[in-house]
Scaffold this motif. Structure first.
Motif, PDB file in Angstrom:
ATOM      1  N   LYS A 220     -60.208 -30.755  12.720  1.00 11.52           N
ATOM      2  CA  LYS A 220     -59.366 -29.909  13.565  1.00 11.52           C
ATOM      3  C   LYS A 220     -57.927 -29.808  13.066  1.00 11.52           C
ATOM      4  O   LYS A 220     -57.143 -29.030  13.604  1.00 11.52           O
ATOM      5  N   SER A 221     -57.575 -30.603  12.060  1.00 12.33           N
ATOM      6  CA  SER A 221     -56.196 -30.580  11.573  1.00 12.33           C
ATOM      7  C   SER A 221     -55.809 -29.216  11.033  1.00 12.33           C
ATOM      8  O   SER A 221     -54.646 -28.832  11.020  1.00 12.33           O
ATOM      9  N   TYR A 222     -56.811 -28.465  10.552  1.00 11.49           N
ATOM     10  CA  TYR A 222     -56.545 -27.125  10.045  1.00 11.49           C
ATOM     11  C   TYR A 222     -56.119 -26.156  11.131  1.00 11.49           C
ATOM     12  O   TYR A 222     -55.404 -25.200  10.869  1.00 11.49           O
ATOM     13  N   VAL A 223     -56.646 -26.356  12.326  1.00 10.00           N
ATOM     14  CA  VAL A 223     -56.606 -25.304  13.331  1.00 10.00           C
ATOM     15  C   VAL A 223     -55.189 -24.894  13.680  1.00 10.00           C
ATOM     16  O   VAL A 223     -54.868 -23.705  13.764  1.00 10.00           O
ATOM     17  N   TYR A 224     -54.311 -25.877  13.887  1.00  7.97           N
ATOM     18  CA  TYR A 224     -52.928 -25.558  14.243  1.00  7.97           C
ATOM     19  C   TYR A 224     -52.240 -24.773  13.117  1.00  7.97           C
ATOM     20  O   TYR A 224     -51.609 -23.743  13.354  1.00  7.97           O
ATOM     21  N   SER A 225     -52.378 -25.271  11.877  1.00  9.43           N
ATOM     22  CA  SER A 225     -51.719 -24.590  10.767  1.00  9.43           C
ATOM     23  C   SER A 225     -52.347 -23.224  10.495  1.00  9.43           C
ATOM     24  O   SER A 225     -51.662 -22.282  10.098  1.00  9.43           O
ATOM     25  N   PHE A 226     -53.658 -23.088  10.740  1.00 10.48           N
ATOM     26  CA  PHE A 226     -54.284 -21.779  10.580  1.00 10.48           C
ATOM     27  C   PHE A 226     -53.758 -20.809  11.636  1.00 10.48           C
ATOM     28  O   PHE A 226     -53.561 -19.619  11.357  1.00 10.48           O
ATOM     29  N   GLY A 227     -53.502 -21.326  12.861  1.00 11.69           N
ATOM     30  CA  GLY A 227     -52.878 -20.485  13.886  1.00 11.69           C
ATOM     31  C   GLY A 227     -51.525 -19.975  13.440  1.00 11.69           C
ATOM     32  O   GLY A 227     -51.169 -18.818  13.669  1.00 11.69           O
ATOM     33  N   SER A 228     -50.764 -20.842  12.757  1.00 11.49           N
ATOM     34  CA  SER A 228     -49.456 -20.424  12.240  1.00 11.49           C
ATOM     35  C   SER A 228     -49.603 -19.384  11.138  1.00 11.49           C
ATOM     36  O   SER A 228     -48.788 -18.470  10.998  1.00 11.49           O
ATOM     37  N   LEU A 229     -50.660 -19.531  10.328  1.00  7.68           N
ATOM     38  CA  LEU A 229     -50.931 -18.519   9.307  1.00  7.68           C
ATOM     39  C   LEU A 229     -51.226 -17.164   9.948  1.00  7.68           C
ATOM     40  O   LEU A 229     -50.758 -16.122   9.476  1.00  7.68           O
ATOM     41  N   LEU A 230     -51.966 -17.170  11.045  1.00  5.10           N
ATOM     42  CA  LEU A 230     -52.231 -15.931  11.775  1.00  5.10           C
ATOM     43  C   LEU A 230     -50.936 -15.311  12.302  1.00  5.10           C
ATOM     44  O   LEU A 230     -50.781 -14.092  12.314  1.00  5.10           O
ATOM     45  N   VAL A 231     -50.000 -16.173  12.739  1.00  7.74           N
ATOM     46  CA  VAL A 231     -48.694 -15.681  13.193  1.00  7.74           C
ATOM     47  C   VAL A 231     -48.010 -14.921  12.066  1.00  7.74           C
ATOM     48  O   VAL A 231     -47.477 -13.820  12.259  1.00  7.74           O
ATOM     49  N   CYS A 232     -48.014 -15.500  10.867  1.00  6.04           N
ATOM     50  CA  CYS A 232     -47.366 -14.852   9.722  1.00  6.04           C
ATOM     51  C   CYS A 232     -48.020 -13.513   9.400  1.00  6.04           C
ATOM     52  O   CYS A 232     -47.330 -12.530   9.111  1.00  6.04           O
ATOM     53  N   LEU A 233     -49.342 -13.462   9.443  1.00  2.00           N
ATOM     54  CA  LEU A 233     -50.047 -12.220   9.152  1.00  2.00           C
ATOM     55  C   LEU A 233     -49.765 -11.150  10.200  1.00  2.00           C
ATOM     56  O   LEU A 233     -49.600  -9.972   9.873  1.00  2.00           O
ATOM     57  N   LEU A 234     -49.696 -11.564  11.462  1.00  2.00           N
ATOM     58  CA  LEU A 234     -49.494 -10.607  12.553  1.00  2.00           C
ATOM     59  C   LEU A 234     -48.050 -10.120  12.641  1.00  2.00           C
ATOM     60  O   LEU A 234     -47.797  -8.954  12.934  1.00  2.00           O
TER      61      LEU A 234
END
Length: 349
Positions: A220-234
């Protein structure tokens, strides 16, 4: 100067020259000995890691390059060829080897963050996942350096930050969504394909505070940072911009609640949606991605979804099957309650 003095001077010059030649030979022998020792140590580490991770069933050959080959390929690690770096641990160099553009990840010899064993981990895993279409392909490595040096293919479109902020052409929304899907796909591959889950530990652009404080990584450690990656894309922002936006960084749910979609989403892709006819499709997708970001950034890490379910939800969003409101949240809440060099997407790093 007398003839005798001239003879003595010439003799001294010749002696000094031979002395320097002998010293050079000794240094070259010492260098060769160090490289041989590095190769034996690093080669043994790499073999053990491959056997440990994949039960001896590794399928991808790892080519080895000499230290001299990589020095030549990178113009002796010319600073002008650095394309990315972490000031404490490594530098990425663009190079050319055998007529092919390459990417060399050179670790800092003095860094205490990455020891030879952890560097061997990266090479072992990168070799095994190179077969995935969204993984940055490992071409080989150098074992003669103090820490193993991985060599990757060079992504021709550069990195994501450049595409979002510096590329004169706007990165279309459909491509951004495709990037998110492909990154989620390869992370899920790391978690589910092998005898035990592989934790990458370096999915930019951000990492959860729980991990930073505890030092413990999980699937699950990925999930938070992947959410931040989605922020950058959006939003079309870089990781640095995200770090500066303290409201978005530390209380994403509140930020999303207090701002409209138009205030959050990158104006470029909003304009793109309007030009395309102003249909509801893209706007529903924006809202659904915001909802997914909110779930990935929930205050309680126990409520984060796993990457497999994040990947499934992104595919739904891409198809137009939206689950974005709490009233219709049965399926989505079940995702949240389940209890992740080398990723590329659309030729990006």
């Amino acid at each position: 100067m007398s003839l005798e003095g001239l003879v003595l001077w010439v003799k001294k010059k010749i002696e000094n020259r031979y002395m320097h030649i002998e010293m050079g030979k000794k240094e070259e022998k010492k260098k060769k000995k160090r490289e041989d020792e590095n190769m034996l140590r690093n080669g043994g580490l790499l073999l053990r890691k491959r056997i440990s991770y994949f039960n001896g069933k590794y399928s991808h050959f790892i080519r080895t390059f000499s230290a001299q080959e990589l020095q030549k390929a990178t113009d002796n690690y010319n600073p002008n060829l650095i394309v990315n770096f972490d000031r404490f641990t490594y530098k990425w160099y663009k190079g050319c080897l055998e007529g092919r553009v390459i990417l060399v990840k050179m670790y800092d010899d003095n860094s205490f963050w990455d020891d030879p064993e952890s560097c061997s981990n990266e090479i072992a895993v990168a070799a095994q996942v190179s077969g995935h279409k969204n993984a940055l392909k490992l071409l080989g490595c150098c074992l003669e350096t103090p820490k193993p040096t991985p060599v990757f293919e060079f992504p021709k479109n550069g990195n994501l930050d450049y595409q979002l902020t510096s590329n004169p052409a706007c990165l279309p929304w459909r491509i951004r969504l495709k990037i998110a899907n492909e990154i989620a796909s390869v992370i899920t591959y790391l978690h589910t394909k092998f005898p035990r889950p592989i934790i990458h530990r370096n999915i930019n652009p951000d990492m959860a505070d729980e991990v930073l404080w505890s030092g413990v990584y999980s699937e699950k450690s990925y999930v938070y940072s992947f959410g931040s990656l989605l922020v950058c894309l959006l939003t079309g922002t870089t990781n640095l911009d995200l770090q500066r936006n303290m409201e978005m960084k530390y209380n994403t749910t509140l930020y999303i609640r207090n701002h409209t979609v138009k205030e959050i989403v990158d104006p470029k892709i909003l304009a793109e949606a309007e030009v395309a006819g102003g249909g509801e499709g893209p706007h529903h997708q924006f809202q659904a991605v915001l909802e997914l970001i909110r779930r990935c950034h929930r205050e309680n890490a126990e409520e984060w979804p796993i990457m497999l379910d994040v990947a499934k939800q992104l595919k739904r969003i891409q198809r137009g099957d939206f689950i974005s409101n709490e009233a219709n949240h049965n399926d989505a809440s079940s995702l949240c309650n389940l209890g992740c060099p080398m990723i590329k997407s659309s030729r990006l790093i």
